[in-house]
Design a protein around this motif. Structure first.
Motif, PDB file in Angstrom:
ATOM      1  N   ASP A  64      30.911  13.262  51.013  1.00 57.72           N
ATOM      2  CA  ASP A  64      30.485  13.260  49.614  1.00 57.72           C
ATOM      3  C   ASP A  64      30.522  14.660  48.990  1.00 57.72           C
ATOM      4  O   ASP A  64      29.983  14.871  47.914  1.00 57.72           O
ATOM      5  N   GLU A  65      31.190  15.585  49.664  1.00 56.06           N
ATOM      6  CA  GLU A  65      31.253  16.958  49.149  1.00 56.06           C
ATOM      7  C   GLU A  65      32.124  17.019  47.903  1.00 56.06           C
ATOM      8  O   GLU A  65      33.164  16.377  47.820  1.00 56.06           O
ATOM      9  N   ARG A  66      31.681  17.802  46.947  1.00 57.11           N
ATOM     10  CA  ARG A  66      32.411  17.967  45.691  1.00 57.11           C
ATOM     11  C   ARG A  66      32.875  19.412  45.587  1.00 57.11           C
ATOM     12  O   ARG A  66      32.142  20.330  45.925  1.00 57.11           O
ATOM     13  N   PHE A  67      34.054  19.606  45.084  1.00 61.30           N
ATOM     14  CA  PHE A  67      34.602  20.945  44.940  1.00 61.30           C
ATOM     15  C   PHE A  67      34.641  21.344  43.471  1.00 61.30           C
ATOM     16  O   PHE A  67      34.564  20.493  42.578  1.00 61.30           O
ATOM     17  N   LEU A  68      34.776  22.612  43.235  1.00 67.88           N
ATOM     18  CA  LEU A  68      34.773  23.166  41.895  1.00 67.88           C
ATOM     19  C   LEU A  68      35.781  22.435  41.010  1.00 67.88           C
ATOM     20  O   LEU A  68      36.951  22.296  41.368  1.00 67.88           O
ATOM     21  N   GLY A  69      35.326  21.954  39.896  1.00 67.39           N
ATOM     22  CA  GLY A  69      36.191  21.268  38.945  1.00 67.39           C
ATOM     23  C   GLY A  69      36.319  19.775  39.173  1.00 67.39           C
ATOM     24  O   GLY A  69      37.017  19.096  38.435  1.00 67.39           O
ATOM     25  N   ASP A  70      35.639  19.242  40.189  1.00 67.22           N
ATOM     26  CA  ASP A  70      35.706  17.804  40.465  1.00 67.22           C
ATOM     27  C   ASP A  70      34.576  17.096  39.714  1.00 67.22           C
ATOM     28  O   ASP A  70      33.423  17.177  40.079  1.00 67.22           O
TER      29      ASP A  70
END
Length: 94
Positions: A64-70
């Motif tokens: 469930d990790e989110r990255f910059l701009g997601d």
């Protein structure tokens, strides 16, 4: 952050590569150390296991990790916000 964290397992996942601790003082003279002395310096199996487990947790990518701009979850519905997100995503993809 990601460039540093995600590559740590390559170095620290094998404790003799970069031990998190040494149980003896470092040698003071070159070419004076035996393999037995090196082995006494390295972490115990338990200490090495703790290091490997810690590095594993720091370097893994969670489902469930989110990255910059997601912003794929649809929280933003305002047209101006969506346009700003698109501009931001274009800038960080360059």
């Amino acid at each position: 952050h990601a460039a540093v964290n995600f590559s740590q397992m390559d170095t620290f996942g094998f404790p003799p590569n970069a031990p998190a601790l040494m149980r003896q003082p470092p040698p003071t003279e070159k070419n004076s150390v035996t393999m037995k002395e090196v082995m006494k310096c390295l972490p115990t199996k338990h200490q090495a296991g703790v290091t490997i487990a810690t590095v594993y947790d720091l370097t893994r990518i969670f489902p469930d990790e989110r990255f910059l701009g997601d912003y794929s979850d649809g929280l933003f519905t305002d047209i101006a916000a969506l346009e700003a997100i698109l501009r931001f995503q274009e800038k960080i993809s360059d």
